[in-house]
Design an enzyme around this catalytic site. Structure first.
Site, PDB file in Angstrom:
ATOM      1  CG  ASP A  83      -2.121   0.917   0.910  1.00 24.43           C
ATOM      2  OD1 ASP A  83      -3.251   0.452   0.721  1.00 24.43           O
ATOM      3  OD2 ASP A  83      -1.964   2.071   1.119  1.00 24.43           O
ATOM      4  CB  SER A  84       0.862   4.296  -2.135  1.00 21.26           C
ATOM      5  OG  SER A  84      -0.557   4.743  -1.792  1.00 21.26           O
TER       6      SER A  84
ATOM      7  CG  ASP B   5      -9.951  -4.007  -2.815  1.00 19.76           C
ATOM      8  OD1 ASP B   5     -11.003  -3.574  -3.618  1.00 19.76           O
ATOM      9  OD2 ASP B   5     -10.162  -3.866  -1.573  1.00 19.76           O
TER      10      ASP B   5
ATOM     11  CB  CYS C  39     -14.745   0.433  -5.212  1.00 16.80           C
ATOM     12  SG  CYS C  39     -13.256   1.360  -4.958  1.00 16.80           S
TER      13      CYS C  39
ATOM     14  CG  ASN D 266       2.757   3.850  -7.320  1.00 13.00           C
ATOM     15  OD1 ASN D 266       2.635   2.963  -8.158  1.00 13.00           O
ATOM     16  ND2 ASN D 266       2.232   5.136  -7.303  1.00 13.00           N
TER      17      ASN D 266
END
Length: 388
Positions: free
Chosen positions: A244-245, A292, A332, A270
Site C-alpha cells: 500500500d502507498s 483492490d 469500486c 506504489n
C-alpha cells in the site's frame, strides 16, 4: 398548472428520472426553483406534467433533485424513524454492518455503518444536514448506541455546499480500539480513520478469496489495513505480502497481523511502480494476487483514463501469476460498469497471452443494496479469475 414548488423536466431531454431513476440534474429541468427551497421537499413532474414523486432539492448541486418517495410525504421525524426501522429490519444481525445506504433505503445522502455499540454516520445532502438532529435522535432512540460519530468530511459534501466536519453526538472523543470483524481483530479509529473506519463492503470477499490461499504465495495489492492478507495467512498461505502507498495503512496492517498472530509481510509501495520494477522479472511467480485499488474513476470524465489504469494493473498482475494462479480483481467505481470491467480484463488477458477463466463474480454485500433503477447504487464489482 404545475405549482411553483415543482420541478418540470425539459420537453426535449431524455431524463432518466422519467424512467425510474431517483435523480434529476440541473440541466434537465425547465427552470430552477428559488434558493429558499434548498434542503426542502419539492415535487417533480415529467414533460407532460405527470407526477414523478417528491424529493429533496438543492439548487447548489448538479443533482438538484433526489427522489424521496413516489408518494407525497413529509421529511420529518416520523418519516425518518420509519425509514430507519425498515432499513434495519432488512439487515442481518451482525456486529459490523451497513445499516443505511442512501437512496437504497429511502434516505438520500445518509450512510450509517455500525461497529458494535458505535454508529458512524455520513450526511451528504443538504436536506439531511438540516435534519441532522432528528437523524441523531432517531438513531439513538432505535439502536441505543454508546456513541454516534458524524464523519461529515467526505469531499462530496462540497458539491452540496456543505462544510466538512467530524464530531460525536456526545461531544467527546471516540478512542481508537480493537474491534472484531469477520473473525479478526482490527485496530480501528472510527473518528479519524479513512471513510467510516473500515471497508465493510469487502468483508464477504475476504473469506471468498481466502479459500484459494492454502499453500500459495499471496500478494495483496492496495492492502489498506491488510484484511485480505490476514485472511489468506490464516487460511494457510505459504507466504503473504501486502502493498500500500499509505504508510499509516501499512503500519495498521502490521499491527493487525501481530494482534491476530498471523504471518504476513507489508511494504509501503506504489503498486504500479512495484510491478514495473525490473526486479520483479527475477522473482518467483505468485499463486494468488488480490487487486483492490481505490476508485480510479471518481467522475464520468475520468473513466477513459481509469480504464487504462485498470488494464495496466491487471496486465501486470497476470504477467506475475504462475500457471493455475488466481487473480481476485475489483473496482469500486460506480462509473465503471461490468461490461467495461470485463472488456478491460479481456484486453489484459490478450496482451498477457494468458487463457483466463472466470471462477466467480464478486459484488457488494446485501447490506449495500442495489436499486435496479439506479446504477450508481452498484459500485463494487469484481472477478475471481484462474490463469493457465
Amino acid at each position: 398548472m404545475v405549482p411553483p414548488s415543482s420541478l418540470k423536466l425539459k420537453p426535449n431531454i431524455r431524463a432518466r428520472a422519467a424512467h425510474g431513476h431517483p435523480w434529476i440534474f440541473a440541466n434537465e429541468v425547465e427552470a430552477l426553483l428559488p434558493a429558499e427551497h434548498d434542503g426542502e421537499l419539492v415535487e417533480a413532474r415529467d414533460r407532460n406534467g405527470r407526477f414523478l414523486g417528491v424529493g429533496i432539492y438543492n439548487s447548489r448541486s448538479q443533482i438538484v433533485w433526489r427522489r424521496l418517495s413516489r408518494e407525497r410525504v413529509a421529511l420529518d421525524a416520523a418519516y425518518i424513524r420509519t425509514a430507519v426501522e425498515r432499513a434495519v429490519a432488512r439487515r442481518a444481525e451482525e456486529p459490523a454492518r451497513r445499516l443505511i445506504w442512501s437512496e437504497s433505503d429511502d434516505l438520500p445522502g445518509l450512510v450509517v455503518d455500525q461497529f458494535g455499540d458505535t454508529l458512524v454516520v455520513q450526511i451528504q445532502t443538504l436536506a439531511l444536514e438540516k435534519r441532522a438532529g432528528i437523524v441523531s435522535d432517531v438513531l439513538a432512540e432505535l439502536l441505543k448506541p454508546a456513541e454516534i460519530i458524524f464523519r461529515n468530511d467526505a469531499p462530496i459534501r462540497r458539491l452540496e455546499g456543505l462544510p466538512q466536519e467530524v464530531h460525536t453526538r456526545s461531544g467527546g472523543e471516540w478512542e481508537p480500539r480493537w474491534m472484531r470483524i469477520g473473525g479478526f481483530e482490527y485496530w480501528l479509529d472510527l473518528q479519524h480513520g479513512q471513510k467510516t473506519g473500515f471497508y465493510l463492503d469487502q468483508r464477504v470477499q475476504h473469506g471468498v478469496v481466502a479459500k484459494h490461499a492454502a499453500g500459495r504465495r499471496v500478494l495483496d495489492a492496495f492492502c489498506n489495513q491488510g484484511a485480505f492478507a490476514l485472511h489468506a495467512a490464516r487460511a494457510g498461505a505459504n507466504e503473504v505480502l501486502g502493498l500500500d502507498s499509505a504508510e499509516d495503512a501499512v503500519a495498521a496492517a502490521r499491527r493487525n497481523a501481530e494482534r491476530n498472530g498471523v504471518k504476513a509481510e507489508f511494504q509501503v509501495a506504489n503498486v504500479f511502480d512495484w510491478f514495473n520494477d525490473p526486479a520483479r522479472a527475477v522473482e518467483p511467480m505468485w499463486d494468488l494476487i488480490i487487486l483492490d485499488p481505490p476508485p480510479f474513476a471518481k467522475s464520468r470524465s475520468a473513466l477513459e483514463g481509469a480504464l487504462r489504469g485498470y488494464k495496466e494493473i491487471n496486465l501486470r498482475a497476470m504477467q506475475r501469476l504462475a500457471a493455475g494462479g488466481v487473480l481476485a480483481t475489483y473496482t469500486c467505481s460506480h462509473h465503471m460498469q461490468d461490461a467495461e470491467l470485463r472488456g478491460v480484463l479481456a484486453e489484459a488477458a490478450a496482451d498477457a497471452k494468458r487463457k483466463v477463466r472466470v471462477l466467480e463474480w464478486a459484488h457488494q454485500p446485501p447490506d449495500h443494496p442495489v436499486l435496479a433503477t439506479m446504477s450508481e447504487s452498484e459500485y463494487l464489482r469484481g472477478y475471481l479469475l484462474q490463469l493457465d
